[in-house]
Structure formats: structure tokens, C-alpha cells
Design a protein around this motif. Structure first.
Motif, PDB file in Angstrom:
ATOM      1  N   ALA A 298       0.829  -1.207   0.000  1.00 33.75           N
ATOM      2  CA  ALA A 298       0.000   0.000   0.000  1.00 33.75           C
ATOM      3  C   ALA A 298       0.864   1.258   0.000  1.00 33.75           C
ATOM      4  O   ALA A 298       0.555   2.228  -0.703  1.00 33.75           O
ATOM      5  CB  ALA A 298      -0.924  -0.017   1.211  1.00 33.75           C
TER       6      ALA A 298
ATOM      7  N   GLU B 175      -3.207  10.548   0.517  1.00 37.15           N
ATOM      8  CA  GLU B 175      -4.369  10.901   1.329  1.00 37.15           C
ATOM      9  C   GLU B 175      -5.377   9.758   1.361  1.00 37.15           C
ATOM     10  O   GLU B 175      -5.962   9.464   2.410  1.00 37.15           O
ATOM     11  CB  GLU B 175      -5.046  12.167   0.796  1.00 37.15           C
ATOM     12  N   ALA B 176      -5.585   9.118   0.229  1.00 38.88           N
ATOM     13  CA  ALA B 176      -6.526   7.997   0.174  1.00 38.88           C
ATOM     14  C   ALA B 176      -6.034   6.834   1.030  1.00 38.88           C
ATOM     15  O   ALA B 176      -6.822   6.184   1.732  1.00 38.88           O
ATOM     16  CB  ALA B 176      -6.724   7.543  -1.267  1.00 38.88           C
ATOM     17  N   VAL B 177      -4.735   6.582   0.994  1.00 39.02           N
ATOM     18  CA  VAL B 177      -4.174   5.497   1.803  1.00 39.02           C
ATOM     19  C   VAL B 177      -4.331   5.813   3.284  1.00 39.02           C
ATOM     20  O   VAL B 177      -4.689   4.949   4.086  1.00 39.02           O
ATOM     21  CB  VAL B 177      -2.690   5.252   1.449  1.00 39.02           C
TER      22      VAL B 177
ATOM     23  N   THR C 276      -6.603   7.661   4.655  1.00 37.87           N
ATOM     24  CA  THR C 276      -8.022   7.531   4.996  1.00 37.87           C
ATOM     25  C   THR C 276      -8.388   6.079   5.213  1.00 37.87           C
ATOM     26  O   THR C 276      -9.058   5.732   6.187  1.00 37.87           O
ATOM     27  CB  THR C 276      -8.897   8.135   3.871  1.00 37.87           C
ATOM     28  N   GLN C 277      -7.922   5.202   4.312  1.00 44.78           N
ATOM     29  CA  GLN C 277      -8.205   3.777   4.455  1.00 44.78           C
ATOM     30  C   GLN C 277      -7.549   3.205   5.706  1.00 44.78           C
ATOM     31  O   GLN C 277      -8.137   2.397   6.419  1.00 44.78           O
ATOM     32  CB  GLN C 277      -7.718   3.012   3.214  1.00 44.78           C
ATOM     33  N   ALA C 278      -6.319   3.627   5.961  1.00 46.26           N
ATOM     34  CA  ALA C 278      -5.604   3.128   7.138  1.00 46.26           C
ATOM     35  C   ALA C 278      -6.324   3.535   8.420  1.00 46.26           C
ATOM     36  O   ALA C 278      -6.450   2.738   9.353  1.00 46.26           O
ATOM     37  CB  ALA C 278      -4.170   3.648   7.138  1.00 46.26           C
ATOM     38  N   SER C 279      -6.818   4.752   8.468  1.00 44.10           N
ATOM     39  CA  SER C 279      -7.529   5.180   9.673  1.00 44.10           C
ATOM     40  C   SER C 279      -8.836   4.402   9.835  1.00 44.10           C
ATOM     41  O   SER C 279      -9.253   4.095  10.956  1.00 44.10           O
ATOM     42  CB  SER C 279      -7.794   6.684   9.640  1.00 44.10           C
ATOM     43  N   SER C 280      -9.469   4.045   8.728  1.00 43.84           N
ATOM     44  CA  SER C 280     -10.684   3.233   8.799  1.00 43.84           C
ATOM     45  C   SER C 280     -10.372   1.842   9.335  1.00 43.84           C
ATOM     46  O   SER C 280     -11.109   1.302  10.161  1.00 43.84           O
ATOM     47  CB  SER C 280     -11.321   3.103   7.416  1.00 43.84           C
ATOM     48  N   VAL C 281      -9.269   1.265   8.878  1.00 48.41           N
ATOM     49  CA  VAL C 281      -8.875  -0.065   9.351  1.00 48.41           C
ATOM     50  C   VAL C 281      -8.548  -0.015  10.833  1.00 48.41           C
ATOM     51  O   VAL C 281      -8.942  -0.886  11.602  1.00 48.41           O
ATOM     52  CB  VAL C 281      -7.676  -0.603   8.535  1.00 48.41           C
TER      53      VAL C 281
END
Length: 69
Positions: free
Chosen positions: A43, A54-56, A58-63
Motif C-alpha cells: 500500500a 491521502e486515500a491510503v 483515509t483507508q488506514a484510519s478506517s482499518v
């Protein structure tokens, strides 16, 4: 019905070959942190190459939010 028994026999043969070669049966479960550790390097590389940091993040914070539950 013959198709199912053929697949079952093929799967059983694959398990016998794996056991003979010292292979390990996968348990089917993996700790979420192990999965994150496996995916994270790829990733990061993709984020740097394609500029989607930024997208990564955002996804990492969701995980992280899901793991914290």
C-alpha cells in the motif's frame, strides 16, 4: 454429482501431496494485524508511485478504527 466427487478427489490428492512434501494446511484464519502487516508495504509503495497518500491514510484510519472495536 460426478463433478463434485471429482473435485473432492482432486482436493484430497492435493492435500496428500502437500502432506508428503511437508506442507502445512492453512487454517483459514489470520489475525487482523498480520493481514495489515502483509498489505501495508504494498500500500505504501502504491501510494508513493501513484500519489494517493491521502486515500491510503483515509483507508488506514478506517482499518485502525475497525481493529479498535
Amino acid at each position: 454429482m460426478a463433478e463434485f466427487s471429482g473435485r473432492t478427489a482432486l482436493r484430497a490428492q492435493g492435500r496428500r501431496v502437500a502432506a508428503a512434501l511437508g506442507g502445512r494446511q492453512p487454517s483459514g484464519t489470520r489475525h487482523p494485524l498480520v493481514a495489515v502487516a502483509m498489505v501495508l508495504p504494498l500500500a505504501i509503495v502504491l501510494a508513493v508511485v501513484f500519489g494517493g497518500w491521502e486515500a491510503v491514510m483515509t483507508q488506514a484510519s478506517s482499518v485502525v478504527g475497525m481493529l479498535g472495536r
